[in-house]
Motif scaffolding. Structure first.
Motif, PDB file in Angstrom:
ATOM      1  N   GLU A 271       5.718  61.976   6.746  1.00 31.89           N
ATOM      2  CA  GLU A 271       6.430  61.365   7.873  1.00 31.89           C
ATOM      3  C   GLU A 271       7.727  60.686   7.404  1.00 31.89           C
ATOM      4  O   GLU A 271       8.778  60.817   8.033  1.00 31.89           O
ATOM      5  CB  GLU A 271       5.536  60.342   8.583  1.00 31.89           C
ATOM      6  N   ARG A 272       7.648  59.960   6.271  1.00 33.29           N
ATOM      7  CA  ARG A 272       8.852  59.280   5.776  1.00 33.29           C
ATOM      8  C   ARG A 272       9.906  60.287   5.351  1.00 33.29           C
ATOM      9  O   ARG A 272      11.104  60.085   5.570  1.00 33.29           O
ATOM     10  CB  ARG A 272       8.508  58.354   4.606  1.00 33.29           C
ATOM     11  N   VAL A 273       9.482  61.367   4.738  1.00 32.27           N
ATOM     12  CA  VAL A 273      10.430  62.375   4.292  1.00 32.27           C
ATOM     13  C   VAL A 273      11.057  63.081   5.486  1.00 32.27           C
ATOM     14  O   VAL A 273      12.267  63.329   5.525  1.00 32.27           O
ATOM     15  CB  VAL A 273       9.737  63.385   3.353  1.00 32.27           C
ATOM     16  N   ALA A 274      10.255  63.394   6.493  1.00 32.41           N
ATOM     17  CA  ALA A 274      10.787  64.054   7.683  1.00 32.41           C
ATOM     18  C   ALA A 274      11.781  63.167   8.416  1.00 32.41           C
ATOM     19  O   ALA A 274      12.776  63.649   8.973  1.00 32.41           O
ATOM     20  CB  ALA A 274       9.642  64.450   8.612  1.00 32.41           C
ATOM     21  N   ALA A 275      11.522  61.861   8.415  1.00 33.88           N
ATOM     22  CA  ALA A 275      12.407  60.936   9.112  1.00 33.88           C
ATOM     23  C   ALA A 275      13.765  60.814   8.422  1.00 33.88           C
ATOM     24  O   ALA A 275      14.768  60.485   9.068  1.00 33.88           O
ATOM     25  CB  ALA A 275      11.756  59.557   9.206  1.00 33.88           C
ATOM     26  N   GLU A 276      13.814  61.055   7.110  1.00 33.09           N
ATOM     27  CA  GLU A 276      15.073  60.973   6.357  1.00 33.09           C
ATOM     28  C   GLU A 276      15.193  62.191   5.443  1.00 33.09           C
ATOM     29  O   GLU A 276      15.292  62.077   4.224  1.00 33.09           O
ATOM     30  CB  GLU A 276      15.131  59.698   5.533  1.00 33.09           C
ATOM     31  N   SER A 277      15.187  63.350   6.040  1.00 30.68           N
ATOM     32  CA  SER A 277      15.159  64.584   5.245  1.00 30.68           C
ATOM     33  C   SER A 277      16.408  64.743   4.381  1.00 30.68           C
ATOM     34  O   SER A 277      16.320  65.216   3.240  1.00 30.68           O
ATOM     35  CB  SER A 277      15.002  65.791   6.169  1.00 30.68           C
ATOM     36  N   ARG A 278      17.551  64.341   4.903  1.00 36.54           N
ATOM     37  CA  ARG A 278      18.773  64.481   4.107  1.00 36.54           C
ATOM     38  C   ARG A 278      18.728  63.564   2.888  1.00 36.54           C
ATOM     39  O   ARG A 278      19.076  63.982   1.769  1.00 36.54           O
ATOM     40  CB  ARG A 278      19.998  64.160   4.957  1.00 36.54           C
ATOM     41  N   ALA A 279      18.298  62.332   3.076  1.00 34.37           N
ATOM     42  CA  ALA A 279      18.206  61.400   1.947  1.00 34.37           C
ATOM     43  C   ALA A 279      17.169  61.873   0.931  1.00 34.37           C
ATOM     44  O   ALA A 279      17.353  61.712  -0.279  1.00 34.37           O
ATOM     45  CB  ALA A 279      17.858  60.002   2.446  1.00 34.37           C
ATOM     46  N   ALA A 280      16.083  62.481   1.416  1.00 34.61           N
ATOM     47  CA  ALA A 280      15.067  63.017   0.497  1.00 34.61           C
ATOM     48  C   ALA A 280      15.661  64.111  -0.368  1.00 34.61           C
ATOM     49  O   ALA A 280      15.429  64.163  -1.589  1.00 34.61           O
ATOM     50  CB  ALA A 280      13.876  63.539   1.291  1.00 34.61           C
ATOM     51  N   GLY A 281      16.436  65.007   0.238  1.00 37.96           N
ATOM     52  CA  GLY A 281      17.089  66.059  -0.533  1.00 37.96           C
ATOM     53  C   GLY A 281      18.107  65.500  -1.509  1.00 37.96           C
ATOM     54  O   GLY A 281      18.227  65.974  -2.650  1.00 37.96           O
ATOM     55  N   LEU A 301       9.079  54.155  -3.943  1.00 39.15           N
ATOM     56  CA  LEU A 301       9.080  54.116  -2.481  1.00 39.15           C
ATOM     57  C   LEU A 301       7.679  53.832  -1.931  1.00 39.15           C
ATOM     58  O   LEU A 301       7.531  53.137  -0.914  1.00 39.15           O
ATOM     59  CB  LEU A 301       9.604  55.432  -1.927  1.00 39.15           C
ATOM     60  N   ALA A 302       6.650  54.375  -2.587  1.00 44.38           N
ATOM     61  CA  ALA A 302       5.280  54.127  -2.120  1.00 44.38           C
ATOM     62  C   ALA A 302       4.929  52.648  -2.218  1.00 44.38           C
ATOM     63  O   ALA A 302       4.179  52.115  -1.394  1.00 44.38           O
ATOM     64  CB  ALA A 302       4.302  54.965  -2.936  1.00 44.38           C
ATOM     65  N   ALA A 303       5.465  51.978  -3.237  1.00 44.47           N
ATOM     66  CA  ALA A 303       5.194  50.540  -3.399  1.00 44.47           C
ATOM     67  C   ALA A 303       6.006  49.698  -2.428  1.00 44.47           C
ATOM     68  O   ALA A 303       5.735  48.501  -2.276  1.00 44.47           O
ATOM     69  CB  ALA A 303       5.508  50.122  -4.832  1.00 44.47           C
ATOM     70  N   ARG A 304       7.000  50.317  -1.773  1.00 40.71           N
ATOM     71  CA  ARG A 304       7.840  49.605  -0.802  1.00 40.71           C
ATOM     72  C   ARG A 304       7.849  50.418   0.490  1.00 40.71           C
ATOM     73  O   ARG A 304       8.817  51.124   0.798  1.00 40.71           O
ATOM     74  CB  ARG A 304       9.254  49.436  -1.345  1.00 40.71           C
ATOM     75  N   PRO A 305       6.804  50.357   1.245  1.00 35.89           N
ATOM     76  CA  PRO A 305       6.649  51.268   2.396  1.00 35.89           C
ATOM     77  C   PRO A 305       7.710  51.101   3.481  1.00 35.89           C
ATOM     78  O   PRO A 305       7.871  51.992   4.311  1.00 35.89           O
ATOM     79  CB  PRO A 305       5.250  50.927   2.926  1.00 35.89           C
ATOM     80  N   HIS A 306       8.439  49.972   3.477  1.00 37.13           N
ATOM     81  CA  HIS A 306       9.440  49.763   4.526  1.00 37.13           C
ATOM     82  C   HIS A 306      10.862  50.030   4.035  1.00 37.13           C
ATOM     83  O   HIS A 306      11.809  49.877   4.811  1.00 37.13           O
ATOM     84  CB  HIS A 306       9.342  48.327   5.060  1.00 37.13           C
ATOM     85  N   GLU A 307      11.018  50.406   2.786  1.00 40.20           N
ATOM     86  CA  GLU A 307      12.365  50.667   2.246  1.00 40.20           C
ATOM     87  C   GLU A 307      12.828  52.063   2.650  1.00 40.20           C
ATOM     88  O   GLU A 307      12.077  53.026   2.573  1.00 40.20           O
ATOM     89  CB  GLU A 307      12.362  50.542   0.724  1.00 40.20           C
ATOM     90  N   ARG A 308      14.073  52.148   3.045  1.00 39.96           N
ATOM     91  CA  ARG A 308      14.620  53.427   3.473  1.00 39.96           C
ATOM     92  C   ARG A 308      14.989  54.285   2.262  1.00 39.96           C
ATOM     93  O   ARG A 308      15.452  53.784   1.231  1.00 39.96           O
ATOM     94  CB  ARG A 308      15.847  53.204   4.364  1.00 39.96           C
ATOM     95  N   LEU A 309      14.789  55.585   2.434  1.00 37.95           N
ATOM     96  CA  LEU A 309      15.134  56.509   1.364  1.00 37.95           C
ATOM     97  C   LEU A 309      16.639  56.503   1.103  1.00 37.95           C
ATOM     98  O   LEU A 309      17.080  56.629  -0.043  1.00 37.95           O
ATOM     99  CB  LEU A 309      14.683  57.922   1.715  1.00 37.95           C
ATOM    100  N   ALA A 310      17.430  56.348   2.158  1.00 35.46           N
ATOM    101  CA  ALA A 310      18.884  56.360   2.000  1.00 35.46           C
ATOM    102  C   ALA A 310      19.359  55.192   1.145  1.00 35.46           C
ATOM    103  O   ALA A 310      20.319  55.332   0.372  1.00 35.46           O
ATOM    104  CB  ALA A 310      19.552  56.321   3.371  1.00 35.46           C
TER     105      ALA A 310
END
Length: 626
Positions: A271-281, A301-310
């Motif tokens: 879900e987190r990756v889908a929400a920020e797919s560009r940042a994941a790539g 990121l798993a240890a910080r569940p509210h941090e954005r991938l971007a």
């Protein structure tokens, strides 16, 4: 005492006596070697493989009941390795597999093919080698767990401590393996050769899986490899272990982009990756698709569940701080590289550091030798060793080496150990050598020019074909040298090198780098106060803008500057060329067409009056600049 309580060795000896068979006869009939049979009867081997027990039972003529008793005795003497460390070698039952293991499907399938061979010519050995952080141990464990049911006689894992100052002693490893497989401690041979023989005889009669993780070198491994039977050995190492004979090799490439993103999704959730797919790539790209780096990012990121991938992607994008960002708890990319770096001697470390100074995507031995101020032959050997250790990647066709992006950043960090004055001196010496070679190679394409003086006649390109190949291969390198010469005030060398390349540039118009070359040379001519050379190189630059960079507005501006200098010098040839380059830019801007005509035209009226003939455009260009 019941038959089952006798122990396999004494039970076998009694049953052989009752059958009236000698050891030699029983060995011949059953296919078990005399030595292995003697070890069984003396209790040195207490739990033979099931197929061995059944072969013995058939040769002894046992009925079903006695066969069952013999199998029970063998099972009782066939202990499984215990969880947890056992002795100095770190012998383990298989550690738990990584639950989010991703990709490596073809490589895992190949392991299964080897494990399922019912009668291999020799015990299969698989070597998994490669760069630090590729996930070699994770792959080996994943493969071992998927194959566990195929090896009922034991699954062992040993950390050979290949990255430590004192790797595991193979004789100690053998003693631990023999004990774990049922050999009584007092029966482990003291003689190294006998210990190897006992290990191979025991493994030949069983079906076990042996994982030898983190091997140091071939010398450490050879005593630990079974010779016969159907046991499977998986070896992991940062070295290629090229000296090992008759082994199967598995190459683990970097993950593909989609595999990197999939691994990230398995760690932090889809879900987190889908929400920020560009940042994941972007994160996957910034990690160079290195599994360890992706895992570290995921666990952060798993240890910080509210941090954005971007947010994390922006931090990792800062190249000077990237290795600092790639850490999660005690997991660090930098530490993985440092383990390999510390194992190098002083020359190996120097070659790695100075290779990181080279511009461009790859580098050859000559450039590294110049930067490191070391003999070329020595550097060639060391580069090959660094590739063998997984710290450099090789080109399949040429003697060229490249860094993984993260390894390159690590190697460049180590340059803080070098004296800045020495670094500047070797950079200047390297640039001078490269420009001398580049100029001499380029002059081969100018029939009117005299041969240039190559800095190393013994290795200079022998003809035009080889000269072009060198200029093409080293394009990024000599362009760096030209910039270096310009920055350090060696303007005459810049102008002379660029002029030597003028004819060659006409044969390689698709190179956008010519705009940079002639921008630098025009600037250097201006710095020298040489108006003639400045005009000449502005002509070259206008042509490069038109034909190489396809920036026709820039070509027009450059042609105007060249025309001013040519008029100042009253040089009619240069005036004509400047007019021609200006007209050429106008043609490409669709503000005129290349057809002779007497139609007059006012230069300043061109944009509003539409396309006009080229000769008229040149005339208007000339009039406007008077």
């Amino acid at each position: 005492m019941s038959a089952a309580d006798e122990g396999f060795g004494s039970l076998l000896r009694r049953l052989r006596g009752e059958a009236g068979l000698s050891q030699e006869r029983l060995a011949h009939d059953s296919g078990v070697s005399v030595r292995a049979l003697a070890d069984l009867e003396r209790g040195r081997t207490r739990g033979p493989q099931r197929r061995t027990v059944r072969a013995l039972a058939r040769s002894l003529g046992l009925d079903a009941g006695d066969t069952g008793v013999l199998e029970a005795a063998a099972e009782a003497g066939r202990p499984r390795p215990q969880a947890g460390a056992s002795g100095p070698t770190g012998l383990l039952s298989l550690p738990r597999a990584v639950h989010d293991f991703t990709a490596r499907g073809p490589q895992t399938a190949w392991l299964h093919v080897l494990a399922d061979d019912p009668d291999p010519p020799q015990a299969p050995v698989v070597v998994v080698s490669g760069a630090p952080g590729l996930g070699k141990t994770s792959f080996a464990l994943h493969g071992a767990h998927t194959l566990a049911d195929r090896f009922p006689d034991g699954r062992l894992a040993v950390d050979l401590r290949g990255m430590q100052e004192r790797p595991a002693d193979p004789q100690e490893v053998l003693a631990s393996v023999l004990r774990a497989l049922g050999t009584a401690p007092h029966a482990v041979p003291a003689d190294p050769g006998e210990r190897v023989g006992a290990f191979r005889a025991l493994v030949a009669e069983r079906r076990i899986l042996l994982l030898l993780d983190n091997a140091a070198d071939e010398q450490q491994l050879r005593p630990l490899l079974p010779a016969a039977g159907s046991s499977l050995t998986i070896v992991t190492s940062r070295r290629s272990l090229a000296g090992l004979e008759a082994v199967h090799r598995i190459d683990l490439p970097m993950l593909r982009r989609e595999e990197s993103v999939e691994l990230l999704a398995r760690i932090i959730g889809p879900e987190r990756v889908a929400a920020e797919s560009r940042a994941a790539g972007d994160l996957a790209d910034l990690c160079g698709h290195l599994p360890l780096a992706i895992r570290i990012i995921g666990q952060r990121l798993a240890a910080r569940p509210h941090e954005r991938l971007a947010k994390l992607a922006r931090a990792v994008a800062e190249e000077e701080h990237r290795l600092d960002a790639l850490r999660a708890g005690d997991l660090q990319v930098r530490t993985a590289f440092a383990l390999s770096y510390r194992q190098l001697d002083a020359v190996g470390r120097a070659v790695l550091r100075h290779a990181a100074r080279a511009p461009g995507p790859d580098v050859g031995p000559r450039t590294v030798a110049l930067l490191a101020d070391l003999p070329r032959a020595q550097v060639r050997r060391r580069l090959a060793e660094l590739a063998d250790r997984g710290l450099l990647q090789t080109d399949p066709d040429r003697e060229r080496y490249r860094f993984h992006d993260l390894v390159g950043l690590f190697a460049a960090e180590q340059l803080t150990d070098d004296d800045p004055v020495t670094l500047a001196r070797t950079a200047d010496a390297t640039a001078r050598w490269l420009l001398a070679r580049a100029g001499a190679a380029a002059l081969r394409f100018d029939p009117a020019a005299r041969r240039g003086a190559d800095p190393d006649p013994a290795t200079e390109p022998a003809d035009r074909h080889r000269a072009r190949a060198w200029l093409e291969t080293e394009r990024e390198t000599w362009l760096w040298a030209l910039r270096r010469a310009h920055e350090t005030g060696r303007h005459r060398q810049v102008v002379d090198t660029a002029e030597a390349m003028h004819r060659f540039s006409g044969r390689t118009r698709h190179w956008p780098e010519w705009v940079t070359v002639f921008t630098l040379s025009a600037s250097s001519a201006r710095a020298l106060g040489d108006r003639h050379d400045e005009a000449v190189h502005l002509h070259h630059l206008a042509r490069a803008h038109n034909l190489c960079g396809h920036d026709h507005h820039a070509a027009l501006r450059t042609a105007r500057s060249a025309l001013d200098l040519a008029r100042e010098a009253e040089d009619s040839l240069r005036i004509g060329r400047a007019l021609g380059y200006g007209a050429g830019a106008l043609i490409r801007l669709r503000r005129c067409w290349p057809t002779p005509t007497e139609v007059p035209v006012r230069w300043k009226g061109l944009p509003s009056e539409g396309p006009v003939p080229a000769f008229a455009a040149a005339e208007g260009f000339a009039r406007e600049r008077r």
